[in-house]
Enzyme design. Sequence first.
Site, PDB file in Angstrom:
ATOM      1  N   GLU A  89       0.844  -1.192   0.000  1.00  0.00           N
ATOM      2  CA  GLU A  89       0.000   0.000   0.000  1.00  0.00           C
ATOM      3  C   GLU A  89       0.879   1.241   0.000  1.00  0.00           C
ATOM      4  O   GLU A  89       1.788   1.362   0.805  1.00  0.00           O
ATOM      5  CB  GLU A  89      -0.914   0.007   1.234  1.00  0.00           C
ATOM      6  CG  GLU A  89      -1.857  -1.181   1.250  1.00  0.00           C
ATOM      7  CD  GLU A  89      -3.099  -0.938   2.095  1.00  0.00           C
ATOM      8  OE1 GLU A  89      -3.683   0.149   2.015  1.00  0.00           O
ATOM      9  OE2 GLU A  89      -3.457  -1.861   2.841  1.00  0.00           O
TER      10      GLU A  89
HETATM   11  C1  LIG Z   1      -5.362  -9.834   7.903  1.00  0.00           C
HETATM   12  C2  LIG Z   1      -4.298  -8.773   7.773  1.00  0.00           C
HETATM   13  C3  LIG Z   1      -4.279  -7.961   6.661  1.00  0.00           C
HETATM   14  C4  LIG Z   1      -3.297  -7.005   6.516  1.00  0.00           C
HETATM   15  N1  LIG Z   1      -3.227  -6.291   5.356  1.00  0.00           N
HETATM   16  C5  LIG Z   1      -2.161  -5.516   5.124  1.00  0.00           C
HETATM   17  C6  LIG Z   1      -1.924  -5.002   3.833  1.00  0.00           C
HETATM   18  O1  LIG Z   1      -2.657  -5.321   2.880  1.00  0.00           O
HETATM   19  N2  LIG Z   1      -0.856  -4.180   3.642  1.00  0.00           N
HETATM   20  C7  LIG Z   1      -0.013  -3.861   4.671  1.00  0.00           C
HETATM   21  O2  LIG Z   1       0.936  -3.107   4.460  1.00  0.00           O
HETATM   22  N3  LIG Z   1      -0.189  -4.369   5.908  1.00  0.00           N
HETATM   23  C8  LIG Z   1      -1.234  -5.205   6.144  1.00  0.00           C
HETATM   24  N4  LIG Z   1      -1.375  -5.798   7.352  1.00  0.00           N
HETATM   25  C9  LIG Z   1      -0.485  -5.384   8.462  1.00  0.00           C
HETATM   26  C10 LIG Z   1       0.882  -6.052   8.422  1.00  0.00           C
HETATM   27  O3  LIG Z   1       0.748  -7.422   8.189  1.00  0.00           O
HETATM   28  C11 LIG Z   1       1.548  -5.811   9.767  1.00  0.00           C
HETATM   29  O4  LIG Z   1       1.605  -4.426  10.020  1.00  0.00           O
HETATM   30  C12 LIG Z   1       2.974  -6.350   9.873  1.00  0.00           C
HETATM   31  O5  LIG Z   1       3.126  -7.584   9.227  1.00  0.00           O
HETATM   32  C13 LIG Z   1       3.311  -6.459  11.355  1.00  0.00           C
HETATM   33  O6  LIG Z   1       4.635  -6.899  11.554  1.00  0.00           O
HETATM   34  P1  LIG Z   1       5.225  -6.892  13.028  1.00  0.00           P
HETATM   35  O7  LIG Z   1       6.587  -7.427  12.969  1.00  0.00           O
HETATM   36  O8  LIG Z   1       5.013  -5.566  13.644  1.00  0.00           O
HETATM   37  O9  LIG Z   1       4.276  -7.877  13.862  1.00  0.00           O
HETATM   38  P2  LIG Z   1       4.057  -9.462  13.714  1.00  0.00           P
HETATM   39  O10 LIG Z   1       4.033  -9.864  12.299  1.00  0.00           O
HETATM   40  O11 LIG Z   1       2.868  -9.761  14.548  1.00  0.00           O
HETATM   41  O12 LIG Z   1       5.368 -10.077  14.383  1.00  0.00           O
HETATM   42  C14 LIG Z   1       5.477 -10.282  15.772  1.00  0.00           C
HETATM   43  C15 LIG Z   1       5.939 -11.703  16.031  1.00  0.00           C
HETATM   44  O13 LIG Z   1       6.004 -11.884  17.438  1.00  0.00           O
HETATM   45  C16 LIG Z   1       5.599 -13.195  17.734  1.00  0.00           C
HETATM   46  N5  LIG Z   1       5.188 -13.219  19.145  1.00  0.00           N
HETATM   47  C17 LIG Z   1       4.089 -12.705  19.731  1.00  0.00           C
HETATM   48  N6  LIG Z   1       4.112 -12.930  21.049  1.00  0.00           N
HETATM   49  C18 LIG Z   1       5.260 -13.584  21.324  1.00  0.00           C
HETATM   50  C19 LIG Z   1       5.843 -14.104  22.513  1.00  0.00           C
HETATM   51  N7  LIG Z   1       5.244 -13.978  23.689  1.00  0.00           N
HETATM   52  N8  LIG Z   1       7.037 -14.749  22.425  1.00  0.00           N
HETATM   53  C20 LIG Z   1       7.662 -14.887  21.225  1.00  0.00           C
HETATM   54  N9  LIG Z   1       7.158 -14.414  20.075  1.00  0.00           N
HETATM   55  C21 LIG Z   1       5.959 -13.774  20.122  1.00  0.00           C
HETATM   56  C22 LIG Z   1       4.465 -13.465  16.774  1.00  0.00           C
HETATM   57  O14 LIG Z   1       4.278 -14.850  16.586  1.00  0.00           O
HETATM   58  C23 LIG Z   1       4.974 -12.765  15.517  1.00  0.00           C
HETATM   59  O15 LIG Z   1       5.669 -13.643  14.659  1.00  0.00           O
HETATM   60  C24 LIG Z   1      -2.325  -6.808   7.520  1.00  0.00           C
HETATM   61  C25 LIG Z   1      -2.332  -7.639   8.640  1.00  0.00           C
HETATM   62  C26 LIG Z   1      -3.274  -8.643   8.751  1.00  0.00           C
HETATM   63  C27 LIG Z   1      -3.190  -9.602   9.903  1.00  0.00           C
END
Ligand SMILES: Cc1cc2nc3c(=O)[nH]c(=O)nc-3n(C[C@H](O)[C@H](O)[C@H](O)COP(=O)(O)OP(=O)(O)OC[C@H]3O[C@@H](n4cnc5c(N)ncnc54)[C@H](O)[C@@H]3O)c2cc1C
Length: 493
Positions: A89
């Site tokens: 996006e």
């Molecule tokens: C259905 C959906 C649609 C989306 N659509 C879009 C889109 O079209 N375009 C876009 O740009 N973004 C989109 N997003 C948002 C995007 O996916 C997220 O912003 C991004 O992937 C988040 O990354 P992160 O590393 O912050 O979090 P996460 O991907 O959540 O990574 C955090 C990690 O921590 C791990 N974790 C949690 N608790 C613990 C614990 N206690 N101990 C060890 N590990 C733990 C989890 O398993 C996970 O792997 C979407 C998300 C979803 C779910």
Amino acid sequence: MANMKRGILAVFIVHIVFGLDLSKTMALEQTPTVIIVGAGMSGISAAKTLSDAGIKDILILEATDRIGGRMHKTNFSGLSVEMGANWVEGVGGSEVNPIWTMAKKLQLKTFYSNYDNLSSNTYKQSGGLYEKSVAQASYDIADQQTELNNNISLSLSAHRDEDISVLTAQRLGNNVPSTPMDMAIDYYGHDYEFAEPPRITSLQNTEPLPTFSNFGEDVYFVADPRGYESIVHDIANQFLSTNNASEYTDPRLKLNKVVREIRYSGSGVIVKTEDGSIYRAGYVMVSASIGVLQTNLINFQPDLPSWKILAMYQFDMAIYTKIFLKFPYKFWPSGNGTEFFLYCHELRGYYTIWQQLEKEYPGAHVLLVTVTDDESRRIEQQSDSETKAEVMEVLRNMFGNHIPEATDILVPRWWSNRFFKGTFSNWPIGVSRYEYDQIRAPVGRVYFTGEHTSENYNGYVHGAYLAGIDSANMMISCIKKKMCKYQVMPKGT
Ligand SMILES: Cc1cc2nc3c(=O)[nH]c(=O)nc-3n(C[C@H](O)[C@H](O)[C@H](O)COP(=O)(O)OP(=O)(O)OC[C@H]3O[C@@H](n4cnc5c(N)ncnc54)[C@H](O)[C@@H]3O)c2cc1C
Ligand SMILES: *[C@@H]1O[C@H](CO)[C@@H](O)[C@H](O)[C@H]1NC(C)=O
Ligand SMILES: *[C@@H]1O[C@H](CO)[C@@H](O)[C@H](O)[C@H]1NC(C)=O
Ligand SMILES: *[C@@H]1O[C@H](CO)[C@@H](O)[C@H](O)[C@H]1NC(C)=O
Ligand SMILES: *[C@@H]1O[C@H](CO)[C@@H](O)[C@H](O)[C@H]1NC(C)=O
Ligand SMILES: *[C@@H]1O[C@H](CO)[C@@H](O)[C@H](O)[C@H]1NC(C)=O
């Protein structure tokens, strides 16, 4: 209960002794400098940034059996579809979205999403299309209101006025949607992006939205057998070792490690996982979602300060559910200008947004319908066959009784999953830049990253990526230059 407590106590004593041992023998090289909790986009991006800065003694603890987090492909009826993030996006603007650059590099299969012809593809509750001119008039009013929202938001900032909700701005424009069609168009304009209704969403922090104003208005749908998550793998492969089957063999990545406790003090951190392992480090970087941080999955010792807890609990974890359906044959219009269609219903957000994926998955006859918020919670708790029955009724309303039954359905359950507790953060009214900076702020040796900490792009893949870099850089300044103070912007700026 008493037994459990004694168990925890025993473990605690053991590691204190172990800890004393370590400091006596100065076996520091056995203790990583940094533990990273979570191997999603932000955790991997932070780890890569640390590694590039020469901080290579890191340990990544990930709760699930894979890296990628909320970027997660799955095999649906033989097709690779995305349960989580699906679009790049923010493309086509003055700045280049770093995720777009990576998608190009990997030659991911992406498809431009064209919503221009929605007014010709808006269905009535009981079937049949609205007249294009009738629907268009409604879309035009919604566009006009969006422009007004933008003006109001800029004026709020200019006068340092308090934030208002998107709904309040709609009231100011005398444009509060109240018919099935107006509500569907409103849902498309707001909930389809933020997964929460205008009543909740902050006007000032979403209008204009930096993702679109900086990176451009275009969005591209990823439909690639390698998955959108291959972008995370590509970053990980630059610093984690793999075997010739592309499996991670690097001892610094540990999967199936659920972090349950983080003890922190002025001299270091101790991280405990559900399987009873104990890890010590100089610093910890927590990348779990804001939804997870709002639960007690991870117990911080001592408790995080109340300013931190309050800031985290004020933010929103929204829920966005992508339901994929497969059919024996196609019964919907196809060709240019038909990919997206809307279903209008008296219940706002009832299976409103539809996408036919003939372009992305030719000949597979797959539809995608998106629900959010309360509907997501409801649907996660019922069986897939109940959901399929509801969806079939909606489709029969739109296309008639002769249509075939879906042969397969996929209903992701992000909200019920204790490692996510929702899909992405949304900025609610009541949270200013001040509280938002507190969500990002480190507490002693505990640092935070994740999409919800992104300076401008919370909720997005690029937000997660850039936040990983930013949080890692804060930590690097502290470790290398002893610059450990974090400036929270004063209130009212
Ligand atoms: C259905 C959906 C649609 C989306 N659509 C879009 C889109 O079209 N375009 C876009 O740009 N973004 C989109 N997003 C948002 C995007 O996916 C997220 O912003 C991004 O992937 C988040 O990354 P992160 O590393 O912050 O979090 P996460 O991907 O959540 O990574 C955090 C990690 O921590 C791990 N974790 C949690 N608790 C613990 C614990 N206690 N101990 C060890 N590990 C733990 C989890 O398993 C996970 O792997 C979407 C998300 C979803 C779910
Ligand atoms: C999906 O699974 C089926 C059956 O297990 C398999 O034949 C197919 O190759 C898989 N497809 C993808 C894209 O992984
Ligand atoms: C928004 O502001 C611009 C510039 O001041 C103005 O031209 C436009 O008419 C305004 N739009 C609305 C809907 O108020
Ligand atoms: C991968 O490595 C294993 C042993 O390490 C070896 O037996 C196998 O042939 C290798 N496969 C390929 C495709 O190189
Ligand atoms: C669809 O539109 C594109 C560009 O707008 C055009 O190149 C293509 O030929 C069109 N396809 C059909 C089937 O009309
Ligand atoms: C818009 O959608 C209608 C109805 O599906 C379709 O017939 C028409 O060709 C589309 N127009 C354009 C310009 O794509």
